[in-house]
Motif scaffolding. Structure first.
Motif, short mmCIF file in Angstrom:
data_model
loop_
_atom_site.label_atom_id
_atom_site.label_comp_id
_atom_site.label_asym_id
_atom_site.label_seq_id
_atom_site.Cartn_x
_atom_site.Cartn_y
_atom_site.Cartn_z
N ALA A 170 0.84 -1.20 0.00
CA ALA A 170 0.00 0.00 0.00
C ALA A 170 0.87 1.25 0.00
N GLY A 171 2.00 1.21 0.70
CA GLY A 171 2.92 2.34 0.73
C GLY A 171 3.53 2.63 -0.62
N MET A 172 3.90 1.58 -1.33
CA MET A 172 4.46 1.74 -2.68
C MET A 172 3.43 2.35 -3.63
N LEU A 173 2.23 1.77 -3.65
CA LEU A 173 1.19 2.24 -4.57
C LEU A 173 0.76 3.67 -4.26
N GLY A 202 8.85 -1.92 9.87
CA GLY A 202 9.83 -3.01 9.80
C GLY A 202 10.05 -3.39 8.35
N PHE A 203 11.13 -2.89 7.75
CA PHE A 203 11.44 -3.26 6.37
C PHE A 203 11.51 -4.78 6.26
N HIS A 204 11.06 -5.32 5.14
CA HIS A 204 11.10 -6.77 4.93
C HIS A 204 12.50 -7.26 4.59
N PHE A 205 13.43 -6.34 4.38
CA PHE A 205 14.84 -6.70 4.20
C PHE A 205 15.59 -6.21 5.44
N PHE A 206 16.42 -7.06 5.99
CA PHE A 206 17.13 -6.73 7.23
C PHE A 206 18.27 -7.73 7.38
N VAL A 242 12.35 -1.54 -4.20
CA VAL A 242 11.07 -0.81 -4.15
C VAL A 242 11.14 0.31 -3.12
N GLU A 243 11.59 -0.02 -1.91
CA GLU A 243 11.66 0.99 -0.85
C GLU A 243 12.65 2.10 -1.20
N LYS A 244 13.77 1.72 -1.77
CA LYS A 244 14.77 2.72 -2.13
C LYS A 244 14.24 3.64 -3.22
#
Length: 384
Positions: A104-107, A129-133, A147-149
């Motif tokens: 939802a944040g991306m869209l 909580g990022f899904h990459f860690f 995507v987050e970057k």
């Protein structure tokens, strides 16, 4: 009057993590609020509770918009959801949009690009909580990190709730990045009469002299209840009971596992509960061996109740629990490590009590008043 849109995948995200914020903003008299979520999908089966939440918000003037989000970044509905969001945002001419959850944040950030330029709309994104860690799979990094970057550049304020994510987010290109200590917890709920412990134990048929280990979470693979059960089955003290609060897809599997391990009489599946403060008061140790967390509210609530914590040595939990001061940080993949640390607390009542007192003081940093005050200040700075 400022016009605000809050976006998340499901209603429960709004109810559990944004209800206090919405009420605070409405009480200020400075905001009109709309919420965009998937109204056709409920996180749990308790439809009455969720619907009553929506009704209570609508009674205060909050407008709910249905966007049929899914959690999958590969869903065929992504483009249609993007179009619905873009139409809603362009028509709404919002002053500020606050979005949550990865998809939802991306869209939302993609759909709000033109509104930022045309109407000066400010976009806020909270990463719970990022899904990459550190320690996560290559697939998680390949799927979510780019995507987050990328979408950070369309973010006026990127909020993180643990230090690892904050350090990562600072390398992105959001206009502003900040750390907030979670979503805030109403600490007053955990100030209960002393007789609550006995009353609640009698209600659950728990012996008054037993050690009660409590775990509050959805029953799923990430929360790692299987290793917790295996740990409990090997405890030295057989007068220890495990109390599960929550429901989920693994419930039947876990119930069968208790029978295989021969501990079915020492494990209580209490289901979804509305009396969490009372249950924490009736317990001695909080166990939370998750594989992935952002900044878990349930751990903060356990700390506020004065419980020692045995939790995973991972991002989010290690932000909260000080090893050997408020509890023990363990390897979630090792049921032996979990059992060893539980045994240490069970056999040393004074140590358990000292850890709990330390946690009670630490929990004050995560109070609802502190978080909401900081967040509303950030909104005001954004809106000039």
């Amino acid at each position: 009057m400022k016009k605000m849109l809050i976006v998340a995948t499901v209603v429960s995200m709004i109810e559990w993590f944004n209800k206090d914020l919405i009420n605070t903003l409405l009480d200020s008299g400075e905001y009109e609020i709309e919420v965009a979520v998937n109204l056709g999908y409920l996180y749990d089966t308790d439809k009455k509770r969720t619907n009553s939440f929506i009704e209570s918000m609508e009674a205060r003037g909050v407008i709910f918009r249905n966007i049929p989000f899914t959690r999958s970044p590969f869903s065929a509905k992504l483009f249609s959801n993007y179009k619905l969001l873009k139409e809603l945002i362009n028509k709404g001419k919002y002053d500020i949009i606050h979005c949550h959850t990865p998809v939802a944040g991306m869209l939302t950030r993609a759909a709000a690009k033109s509104a930022r330029k045309k109407y000066g709309t400010k976009v806020v994104y909270t990463a719970h909580g990022f899904h990459f860690f550190k320690g996560s799979s290559k697939l998680s990094w390949l799927t979510f990190y780019p995507v987050e970057k990328h979408y950070a550049k369309y973010t006026d304020l990127l909020i993180t709730i643990n230090q690892e994510d904050f350090n990562r987010a600072k390398t992105f290109t959001a206009k502003k990045c900040c750390y907030l200590p979670g979503v805030g917890v109403d600490l007053s709920r955990f100030d209960l009469p002393d007789d609550t412990r006995e009353i609640k134990r009698n209600e659950l048929n728990l012996p008054l002299d037993a050690t009660v280990i409590i775990h509050i979470a959805e029953l799923n693979k990430n929360k790692n209840q299987e290793n917790l059960l295996r740990a409990v089955s090997s405890l030295n003290n057989k007068n220890a009971y495990l109390l599960f609060c929550g429901k989920g897809d693994l419930e039947e599997y876990l119930k069968n596992l208790t029978k295989e391990l021969g501990i079915e009489n020492n494990v209580i599946f209490a289901g979804f509960r509305n009396d969490i403060p009372e249950l924490l008061k009736a317990s001695d140790i909080f166990a939370f061996p998750s594989y992935r967390e952002g900044l878990p509210v349930s751990v903060i609530e356990a700390m506020a109740s004065g419980l020692a914590v045995v939790g995973s040595k991972i991002r989010g939990i290690s932000d909260l629990v000080k090893d050997n001061e408020g509890g023990f940080l363990i390897n979630p993949a090792s049921s032996d490590d979990i059992a060893d640390k539980l045994d240490k607390l069970i056999s040393d009542n004074e140590l358990c009590k000292n850890f709990g007192e330390f946690n009670k003081n630490e929990a004050s940093k995560y109070s609802r008043d502190i978080v909401l005050s900081e967040l509303t200040k950030l909104y005001k700075e954004l809106l000039g």
